[in-house]
Design a protein around this motif. Sequence first.
Motif, PDB file in Angstrom:
ATOM      1  N   ALA A   1       0.846  -1.192   0.000  1.00 18.86           N
ATOM      2  CA  ALA A   1       0.000   0.000   0.000  1.00 18.86           C
ATOM      3  C   ALA A   1       0.885   1.246   0.000  1.00 18.86           C
ATOM      4  CB  ALA A   1      -0.908  -0.010   1.221  1.00 18.86           C
ATOM      5  N   ASP A   2       0.303   2.382  -0.295  1.00 20.65           N
ATOM      6  CA  ASP A   2       1.089   3.621  -0.407  1.00 20.65           C
ATOM      7  C   ASP A   2       1.856   3.918   0.872  1.00 20.65           C
ATOM      8  OD1 ASP A   2       0.201   3.940  -2.966  1.00 20.65           O
ATOM      9  OD2 ASP A   2      -1.428   5.326  -2.444  1.00 20.65           O
ATOM     10  N   GLU A   3       1.208   3.748   2.018  1.00 19.46           N
ATOM     11  CA  GLU A   3       1.879   4.026   3.289  1.00 19.46           C
ATOM     12  C   GLU A   3       3.030   3.053   3.529  1.00 19.46           C
ATOM     13  OE1 GLU A   3       1.561   6.519   5.440  1.00 19.46           O
ATOM     14  OE2 GLU A   3       0.189   7.431   3.994  1.00 19.46           O
ATOM     15  N   GLU A   4       2.791   1.796   3.187  1.00 17.15           N
ATOM     16  CA  GLU A   4       3.856   0.795   3.350  1.00 17.15           C
ATOM     17  C   GLU A   4       5.027   1.102   2.427  1.00 17.15           C
ATOM     18  OE1 GLU A   4       1.263  -3.176   4.532  1.00 17.15           O
ATOM     19  OE2 GLU A   4       1.437  -2.597   2.416  1.00 17.15           O
ATOM     20  N   ARG A   5       4.722   1.471   1.213  1.00 13.47           N
ATOM     21  CA  ARG A   5       5.775   1.816   0.250  1.00 13.47           C
ATOM     22  C   ARG A   5       6.547   3.041   0.714  1.00 13.47           C
ATOM     23  NH1 ARG A   5       5.071   2.214  -6.327  1.00 13.47           N
ATOM     24  NH2 ARG A   5       6.989   3.389  -6.749  1.00 13.47           N
ATOM     25  N   LYS A   6       5.837   4.017   1.257  1.00 16.58           N
ATOM     26  CA  LYS A   6       6.493   5.219   1.752  1.00 16.58           C
ATOM     27  C   LYS A   6       7.464   4.878   2.879  1.00 16.58           C
ATOM     28  CE  LYS A   6       5.458   9.780   3.728  1.00 16.58           C
ATOM     29  NZ  LYS A   6       4.382  10.691   4.186  1.00 16.58           N
ATOM     30  N   GLY A   7       7.037   3.980   3.782  1.00 17.45           N
ATOM     31  CA  GLY A   7       7.915   3.575   4.873  1.00 17.45           C
ATOM     32  C   GLY A   7       9.163   2.870   4.374  1.00 17.45           C
ATOM     33  N   ILE A   8       9.001   2.013   3.369  1.00 15.97           N
ATOM     34  CA  ILE A   8      10.153   1.304   2.808  1.00 15.97           C
ATOM     35  C   ILE A   8      11.132   2.297   2.190  1.00 15.97           C
ATOM     36  CG2 ILE A   8      10.870  -0.271   0.967  1.00 15.97           C
ATOM     37  CD1 ILE A   8       8.277  -1.839   1.484  1.00 15.97           C
ATOM     38  N   VAL A   9      10.616   3.272   1.456  1.00 12.14           N
ATOM     39  CA  VAL A   9      11.469   4.274   0.811  1.00 12.14           C
ATOM     40  C   VAL A   9      12.259   5.050   1.861  1.00 12.14           C
ATOM     41  CG1 VAL A   9      11.451   6.423  -0.509  1.00 12.14           C
ATOM     42  CG2 VAL A   9      10.077   4.478  -1.269  1.00 12.14           C
ATOM     43  N   GLU A  10      11.596   5.456   2.943  1.00 10.02           N
ATOM     44  CA  GLU A  10      12.268   6.232   3.975  1.00 10.02           C
ATOM     45  C   GLU A  10      13.359   5.415   4.663  1.00 10.02           C
ATOM     46  OE1 GLU A  10      12.042   9.410   4.650  1.00 10.02           O
ATOM     47  OE2 GLU A  10      10.616   9.594   2.973  1.00 10.02           O
ATOM     48  N   ASN A  11      13.067   4.154   4.922  1.00 10.22           N
ATOM     49  CA  ASN A  11      14.044   3.299   5.603  1.00 10.22           C
ATOM     50  C   ASN A  11      15.200   2.896   4.702  1.00 10.22           C
ATOM     51  OD1 ASN A  11      12.677   3.220   8.097  1.00 10.22           O
ATOM     52  ND2 ASN A  11      11.319   1.595   7.380  1.00 10.22           N
ATOM     53  N   THR A  12      15.005   2.990   3.396  1.00 11.56           N
ATOM     54  CA  THR A  12      16.035   2.564   2.440  1.00 11.56           C
ATOM     55  C   THR A  12      16.805   3.747   1.863  1.00 11.56           C
ATOM     56  OG1 THR A  12      14.489   0.793   1.833  1.00 11.56           O
ATOM     57  CG2 THR A  12      16.407   1.034   0.447  1.00 11.56           C
ATOM     58  N   ARG A  13      16.349   4.954   2.129  1.00  8.86           N
ATOM     59  CA  ARG A  13      16.900   6.141   1.464  1.00  8.86           C
ATOM     60  C   ARG A  13      18.413   6.268   1.621  1.00  8.86           C
ATOM     61  NH1 ARG A  13      14.640  10.621  -0.457  1.00  8.86           N
ATOM     62  NH2 ARG A  13      12.611  10.059   0.462  1.00  8.86           N
ATOM     63  N   ASP A  14      18.899   6.210   2.861  1.00  7.35           N
ATOM     64  CA  ASP A  14      20.331   6.425   3.093  1.00  7.35           C
ATOM     65  C   ASP A  14      21.174   5.383   2.365  1.00  7.35           C
ATOM     66  OD1 ASP A  14      19.714   8.586   4.648  1.00  7.35           O
ATOM     67  OD2 ASP A  14      19.847   7.485   6.549  1.00  7.35           O
ATOM     68  N   GLU A  15      20.783   4.120   2.498  1.00  3.86           N
ATOM     69  CA  GLU A  15      21.523   3.038   1.838  1.00  3.86           C
ATOM     70  C   GLU A  15      21.497   3.207   0.327  1.00  3.86           C
ATOM     71  OE1 GLU A  15      21.038  -1.760   1.043  1.00  3.86           O
ATOM     72  OE2 GLU A  15      20.121  -0.872   2.829  1.00  3.86           O
ATOM     73  N   ALA A  16      20.336   3.560  -0.211  1.00  2.14           N
ATOM     74  CA  ALA A  16      20.206   3.700  -1.661  1.00  2.14           C
ATOM     75  C   ALA A  16      21.072   4.824  -2.190  1.00  2.14           C
ATOM     76  CB  ALA A  16      18.741   3.934  -2.022  1.00  2.14           C
ATOM     77  N   MET A  17      21.082   5.963  -1.487  1.00  2.26           N
ATOM     78  CA  MET A  17      21.875   7.104  -1.953  1.00  2.26           C
ATOM     79  C   MET A  17      23.364   6.835  -1.835  1.00  2.26           C
ATOM     80  SD  MET A  17      19.531  10.281  -0.528  1.00  2.26           S
ATOM     81  CE  MET A  17      20.658  11.494  -1.261  1.00  2.26           C
TER      82      MET A  17
END
Length: 292
Positions: free
Chosen positions: A126-142
């Motif tokens: 869901a959108d909220e779940e996806r948003k949480g994944i993006v936030e938790n992965t942001r530092d590693e991804a960048m």
Amino acid sequence: MDKLSQLINNQPLSKPHVECIFHQPSLYGDYRTALDALLVDVGGSGKSSLTRLAAFAAGCEVFEIKLSRGYSEPQFREDLKILYNKLGMENKKVVFMFGDQHVAEEGFLELINNILTTGMVLALFADEERKGIVENTRDEAMKNGASPAKESIWQYFITKCSVNLHVVLCMSPTGDTLRTRCRNFPGKIFLNKIVRSIMSYVYILKQQRLAGGLEKIDEAQIQLKDLDARLQVQRKEFKKKQKRWIQKKSLDIKQAEIAVKKEEADVELAAALPALEEARRTVKELIKDQIA
């Protein structure tokens, strides 16, 4: 994967006709190649055991859904969320083992097809779940070169999941089910690398079964001839015994008739004895009179 390939090459399978197809997924290549193995054989041939052995040798965790009463697509999607969290959030290397017995609904195969073709199930989170994944992965991804854009980070998450994911499909060649599923859900790996091997395997399997069937027919014919010969001997023995039994039965009947007649004669004789005795006495008296 080198350890896995070495293990497979050095250790013969218990079923030599199991068809295995392996490839090495790469983070820098086409991540939409999640399928590592397709095991095709009849039930009870060791596909699950082989998968677990290979996963252990490769240092992977095995993930398998557990069906229960009422298990359907919503429950399957929840299990897939658990799988993708292991892959992307916990960074675990996982072998997703999926077999015929797991197809509670044909729609499950559409989701598997999405994994094979795009690396992700459509609208899984869901959108909220996806948003949480993006936030938790942001530092590693960048840190690994992704841009700050949400879509770029989400794409990094999908790629990471695809690298850690190894799909092993355990299918049976019995009937036309496998052929039909390949046509209905033509995942890129299915269509390009597997279908020909499946059809070749099915053809070989049919030939082997045909040869085995003909051999069994020959054996059955030999056994039938042997049984027929035994039956002929038993028929002769039965006829002899039947004849003796009839003869004995006839003799018994005759003896019974004689016994009945003897009994009737004895009854008649017993009834006639008093009259006979009376006649004897009469004769004796007449004789005495004549002498006197």
